[in-house]
Design an enzyme around this catalytic site. Structure first.
Site, short mmCIF file in Angstrom:
data_model
loop_
_atom_site.label_atom_id
_atom_site.label_comp_id
_atom_site.label_asym_id
_atom_site.label_seq_id
_atom_site.Cartn_x
_atom_site.Cartn_y
_atom_site.Cartn_z
N LYS A 1 47.21 73.88 31.55
CA LYS A 1 46.78 74.36 30.24
C LYS A 1 47.82 75.31 29.64
O LYS A 1 48.73 75.79 30.32
CB LYS A 1 45.41 75.01 30.33
N ARG B 1 39.68 71.22 39.07
CA ARG B 1 39.99 69.98 38.34
C ARG B 1 41.47 70.00 38.00
O ARG B 1 41.92 70.87 37.24
CB ARG B 1 39.12 69.91 37.08
#
Length: 264
Positions: A205, A241
């Site tokens: 991210k 994840r």
């Protein structure tokens, strides 16, 4: 033991892999690879949730993900369906998915709690905050996210979902800036104190990329992402994840040995 959820984006506009697995055969091969690399669950998604991503019609989403879910489950892969649409979740469960991963926590589609309750599969409710494009405004991000997730659990239970089905995700990057994300990670135990397994999705991210030079390639984010996974495991995360399973598997192995040493 913290489990690894491998990310499989069956989309043309993923921020992390540029549509490499948009086609069914490539997606199936990647899902099998993720399993073989050590992912306990493969999370199949047909709609990008990155900032600025275009909305995908549920019919198109179904066409993208169901052949992949079916093929992977028939090959013995444990599959999660990454969707906020109840119709897609229902079809994926019928195709063999064992988990629903909903970035909206059930807020995007009022039919989702019914699907979850009737299916009996695990359901991860993420803190959405209005989505990746929403402007973050918090006085105490951890306390507010925790309170919102507690309310989501209560509403899901009222709708018929068994509490044992529910996992929680603090929603890193969704209506949260970098400082918010780091605060949530540092105080992950406060989210875990709600009594549900916590899934952490930090992989690749933007706030992770900010640690690197501006010109760094996307996969350069895998090392800091793996470190986050190890630290999340030490904080009691149920799962992480991730895009890169091998580096995560090694990081979690280090965390496990560290914890074993503490216990001696």
């Amino acid at each position: 033991m913290t489990i690894i959820m491998g990310i499989l984006n069956v989309t043309p506009d993923s921020f992390s892999d540029g549509g490499r697995f948009e086609h069914v055969d490539a997606a199936i091969a990647r899902g099998l690879e993720l399993r073989d690399q050590g992912a306990a669950i493969v999370d199949v998604g047909g709609e990008s949730t990155r900032p600025g991503a275009a909305h995908v019609n549920p019919r198109d989403e179904l066409d993208r993900v169901i052949p992949v879910v079916s093929a992977l489950t028939q090959s013995g892969v444990s599959v999660s369906i990454d969707t906020k649409n109840a119709s897609t979740a229902q079809a994926a469960v019928e195709a063999g998915a064992q988990m629903i991963n909903d970035v909206s926590g059930g807020l995007a589609d009022e039919g989702m709690p019914r699907v979850v309750a009737q299916s009996g599969v695990q359901y991860c409710a993420m803190h959405w905050g209005g989505g990746a494009d929403a402007v973050p405004v918090y006085a105490d991000v951890v306390a507010e996210v925790r309170a919102d997730l507690k309310n989501r659990v209560a509403e899901l239970v009222v709708a018929g979902v068994d509490p044992s089905q529910i996992l929680l995700d603090p929603g890193l990057g969704f209506a949260k800036d970098a400082d918010d994300n780091w605060a949530l990670l540092a105080r992950l135990d406060e989210i875990a104190s709600l009594g549900h397994g916590v899934l952490v999705g930090a992989s690749r991210k933007r706030f992770v990329g900010a640690l690197l030079p501006a010109e760094a390639p996307m996969d350069a984010r895998d090392l800091p992402s793996a470190v986050i996974s190890a630290l999340a495991a030490r904080s009691g995360a149920w799962g992480v994840r991730v895009h890169d399973v091998p580096s995560t598997r090694l990081a979690l192995a280090v965390a496990d040995r560290w914890n074993a040493g503490v216990e001696r």
